[in-house]
Design a protein around this motif. Structure first.
Motif, PDB file in Angstrom:
ATOM      1  N   LYS A 134     -14.529 -17.608  -4.763  1.00  0.00           N
ATOM      2  CA  LYS A 134     -15.301 -18.675  -5.398  1.00  0.00           C
ATOM      3  C   LYS A 134     -14.950 -20.056  -4.825  1.00  0.00           C
ATOM      4  O   LYS A 134     -14.774 -21.030  -5.567  1.00  0.00           O
ATOM      5  N   ASN A 164     -21.041 -14.398  -7.956  1.00  0.00           N
ATOM      6  CA  ASN A 164     -20.016 -15.372  -8.326  1.00  0.00           C
ATOM      7  C   ASN A 164     -20.494 -16.809  -8.505  1.00  0.00           C
ATOM      8  O   ASN A 164     -19.733 -17.649  -8.999  1.00  0.00           O
ATOM      9  N   TYR A 165     -21.727 -17.102  -8.076  1.00  0.00           N
ATOM     10  CA  TYR A 165     -22.165 -18.502  -8.075  1.00  0.00           C
ATOM     11  C   TYR A 165     -23.436 -18.722  -8.884  1.00  0.00           C
ATOM     12  O   TYR A 165     -24.026 -19.795  -8.830  1.00  0.00           O
TER      13      TYR A 165
END
Length: 307
Positions: free
Chosen positions: A64, A260-261
């Protein structure tokens, strides 16, 4: 009693079979979507021969890490690779769940890295393609430019049509390419969206107004593309992306990005860089003061968690 139990067991069995069929069907559908996306991603993927001089270690999407993407909107014509009329830097930070979006005016005067001259920033792509454009923007903003995404603006209308059109809030009554855009909420198809982004001469804010409309279109595509209703058009969407977009973000990285984003993509914050227009040798340029450049650089470095 036994008859009722048999009926319950029968309906339980039937219901279980229906659920199983639905799950298998959904799985098959998901697999088809996955494969179509993978094929489009592989078609879009185009590595760039450069390495950022402002990164000690490579970005890790699994960890991340904050990162940047340079979006290039290019009008490509036959026999001419064109110029990057649109240059937008996205600074993505999953930790504060936000994206900073900075549009760089195409007339901005800066050093063209690899050319040894000062010129309009959008000329970097014309001189040296994606690598020179990335190097020049990286030097101008003093931040690493990790990835690029090049969009053929002529084909961008296909992407807008594939997601079923987009909605924008228009604050200026104008006509561009024989299309009238009234004030208020508008639903635009691909051809209309392309004309909407191209107007700047009638706008009292000039290129800044044009940048705002470009951001509206990009955000509209993201919003519509992520909606459930767009799932029915996934094949058209992926085909349009594969045909009109090039990026050095590989398929596996795109999957990690999605995982993750995701939260950051729903919070896009717009940035603006202020310039003073001037003419040098009868050519118009946008001049950014040292103080303004420092302000923009500091905001981006904070977003990227850079020292």
């Amino acid at each position: 009693m036994r008859s009722q139990k048999r009926k319950k067991k029968k309906w339980l069995k039937v219901t279980s079979i229906i659920l199983l069929v639905l799950i298998i069907g959904a799985g098959a559908y998901a697999y088809t979507v996955y494969n179509s996306f993978k094929n489009a991603a592989n078609t879009m993927h185009e590595q760039v021969d450069r390495q950022s001089g402002k990164r000690d270690t490579a970005v890790s999407f699994k960890n991340k890490d904050p990162f940047t993407v340079l979006m290039l909107g290019v009008d490509e014509r036959q026999g001419d690779k064109g110029r990057s009329d649109t240059m937008i830097v996205l600074a993505v930070n999953p930790n504060n769940k936000s994206v900073k979006m900075l549009s760089i005016p195409r007339d901005t005067r800066t050093q063209i890295v690899g050319k040894g001259t000062e010129d309009k920033i959008n000329h970097a792509y014309a001189f040296g393609g994606v690598p020179m454009a990335m190097d020049t923007v990286e030097n101008f903003l003093d931040i690493p430019i990790d990835y690029y995404m090049k969009v053929n603006m002529e084909g961008f209308k296909d992407i807008v049509d594939a997601v079923g059109g987009i909605k924008v809030q228009n604050n200026l009554d104008f006509t561009q390419d024989k299309i009238h855009f009234a004030k208020g909420d508008l639903k635009l198809n691909g051809t209309e969206a392309l004309a909407y982004t191209r107007m700047r001469k009638q706008d009292p804010n000039g290129d800044f107004g044009r940048q705002g409309r470009q951001r509206q279109i990009i955000q509209g595509v993201i919003k519509e593309g992520a909606s459930v209703s767009s799932l029915a058009n996934y094949s058209d969407i992926f085909a349009a992306l594969g045909k009109n977009v090039k990026t050095n973000i590989a398929f596996d990285d795109l999957m990690d990005l999605q995982k993750n984003y995701k939260a950051a993509g729903s919070n896009i914050q717009q940035m603006e860089i202020k310039e003073t227009g001037t003419k040098i040798n009868k050519i118009y340029y946008g001049i950014v003061s040292a103080e303004e450049k420092q302000r923009v650089q500091s905001e981006l470095k904070t977003q990227l968690e850079l020292k």
